[in-house]
Every structure is written in C-alpha cells, then in structure tokens.
Motif scaffolding. Structure first.
Motif, PDB file in Angstrom:
ATOM      1  N   PHE A  76       0.843  -1.192   0.000  1.00 48.12           N
ATOM      2  CA  PHE A  76       0.000   0.000   0.000  1.00 48.12           C
ATOM      3  C   PHE A  76       0.880   1.244   0.000  1.00 48.12           C
ATOM      4  CE2 PHE A  76      -2.192   3.316   2.472  1.00 48.12           C
ATOM      5  CZ  PHE A  76      -3.345   3.444   1.734  1.00 48.12           C
ATOM      6  N   THR A  77       0.487   2.262  -0.756  1.00 51.03           N
ATOM      7  CA  THR A  77       1.225   3.526  -0.754  1.00 51.03           C
ATOM      8  C   THR A  77       0.291   4.661  -0.331  1.00 51.03           C
ATOM      9  OG1 THR A  77       0.764   3.973  -3.085  1.00 51.03           O
ATOM     10  CG2 THR A  77       2.796   2.785  -2.575  1.00 51.03           C
ATOM     11  N   ALA A  78       0.875   5.680   0.256  1.00 46.82           N
ATOM     12  CA  ALA A  78       0.105   6.841   0.702  1.00 46.82           C
ATOM     13  C   ALA A  78       1.045   8.029   0.803  1.00 46.82           C
ATOM     14  CB  ALA A  78      -0.541   6.563   2.061  1.00 46.82           C
ATOM     15  N   ASP A  79       0.462   9.192   1.038  1.00 49.85           N
ATOM     16  CA  ASP A  79       1.276  10.383   1.237  1.00 49.85           C
ATOM     17  C   ASP A  79       0.581  11.288   2.242  1.00 49.85           C
ATOM     18  OD1 ASP A  79      -0.810  11.473  -0.224  1.00 49.85           O
ATOM     19  OD2 ASP A  79       0.445  12.290  -1.793  1.00 49.85           O
ATOM     20  N   ASP A  85       3.504  22.109  11.779  1.00 51.48           N
ATOM     21  CA  ASP A  85       3.788  21.043  12.743  1.00 51.48           C
ATOM     22  C   ASP A  85       2.569  20.158  13.016  1.00 51.48           C
ATOM     23  OD1 ASP A  85       5.907  19.789  14.084  1.00 51.48           O
ATOM     24  OD2 ASP A  85       5.227  20.572  16.012  1.00 51.48           O
ATOM     25  N   VAL A  86       1.718  20.015  12.011  1.00 50.71           N
ATOM     26  CA  VAL A  86       0.575  19.102  12.046  1.00 50.71           C
ATOM     27  C   VAL A  86       0.675  18.246  10.787  1.00 50.71           C
ATOM     28  CG1 VAL A  86      -1.948  18.950  11.954  1.00 50.71           C
ATOM     29  CG2 VAL A  86      -0.861  20.729  13.331  1.00 50.71           C
ATOM     30  N   LEU A  87       0.464  16.924  10.935  1.00 49.42           N
ATOM     31  CA  LEU A  87       0.533  16.002   9.806  1.00 49.42           C
ATOM     32  C   LEU A  87      -0.867  15.724   9.280  1.00 49.42           C
ATOM     33  CD1 LEU A  87       1.816  13.903   7.924  1.00 49.42           C
ATOM     34  CD2 LEU A  87       1.842  12.309   9.858  1.00 49.42           C
ATOM     35  N   HIS A  88      -1.076  16.012   8.005  1.00 49.68           N
ATOM     36  CA  HIS A  88      -2.337  15.724   7.323  1.00 49.68           C
ATOM     37  C   HIS A  88      -2.079  14.503   6.446  1.00 49.68           C
ATOM     38  CE1 HIS A  88      -4.164  19.681   8.334  1.00 49.68           C
ATOM     39  NE2 HIS A  88      -2.878  19.982   8.472  1.00 49.68           N
ATOM     40  N   HIS A  89      -2.766  13.402   6.765  1.00 52.65           N
ATOM     41  CA  HIS A  89      -2.501  12.138   6.082  1.00 52.65           C
ATOM     42  C   HIS A  89      -3.778  11.299   6.037  1.00 52.65           C
ATOM     43  CE1 HIS A  89      -0.954   8.138   5.311  1.00 52.65           C
ATOM     44  NE2 HIS A  89      -1.243   7.757   6.538  1.00 52.65           N
ATOM     45  N   GLY A  90      -4.159  10.865   4.849  1.00 53.75           N
ATOM     46  CA  GLY A  90      -5.295   9.961   4.706  1.00 53.75           C
ATOM     47  C   GLY A  90      -6.600  10.516   5.238  1.00 53.75           C
ATOM     48  N   GLY A  91      -6.817  11.823   5.095  1.00 54.32           N
ATOM     49  CA  GLY A  91      -8.040  12.443   5.590  1.00 54.32           C
ATOM     50  C   GLY A  91      -8.051  12.640   7.098  1.00 54.32           C
TER      51      GLY A  91
END
Length: 98
Positions: A76-79, A85-91
């Motif tokens: 599986f790949t994602a970004d 300093d906040v991570l936005h990932h996969g909604g």
C-alpha cells in the motif's frame, strides 16, 4: 527529489549505514482522539498502531520538503503533508505527541 529522514545512502528497509542526523518530523504523531498513533523512526521506517492493535501497519517513508510518502510492507502507498507542525494524512490530522 525524495530525502531520507537521515543523511545516508543506506537501505530504508534496514537502516544499515545511516548516520543518525535527527529530522524534525521523527517521533510519534497521534490523532486528536488518540486512536491512531504513527511513529516515524529515524531509520526511515514507520510503525502505526490503531486502537489496541499495535503495529497495525509498518513500512518505510521518505520526506521531501513538507511532504511525506509511505510504502507499507504490504504494498500500500500513501502520502501526507506537514503544515504548521501538524501532519495531514489519509483524511486525518495527526499532532506531535509531547
């Protein structure tokens, strides 16, 4: 251009041969409710826990600027993107664990 989280020319899978230069995004990132916890390790690997399930997902990652790219061990790949300093990932939104 992708940059490994440490300065090196080693395999991200093993971390062998890496000189350990701390990257500002290394560490534990957690959703607001604490349900998902993603640890970005200094060797270019990540370990993600979901609820009571430890190591639910594992794989390698690379950082390019404020972008992060994931390759899960299952293929599986994602970004994602670091913003203030906040991570936005996969909604989802992850905060640095203090």
């Amino acid at each position: 251009m992708f940059l490994a989280v440490s300065s090196a020319t080693a395999s991200p899978e093993t971390g062998q041969g890496r000189s350990q230069v701390p990257h500002p995004y290394i560490g534990m990132w957690v959703t607001g409710d604490g349900h998902i916890r993603q640890e970005l390790l200094p060797n270019g690997r990540y370990d993600e826990a979901r609820g009571q399930r430890q190591s639910a997902y594992q794989g390698r990652y690379e950082v390019s600027g404020n972008r992060i790219f994931y390759w899960d061990d299952t293929g599986f790949t994602a970004d994602g993107e670091f913003i203030d300093d906040v991570l936005h990932h996969g909604g989802m939104i992850f905060y640095r664990e203090k």
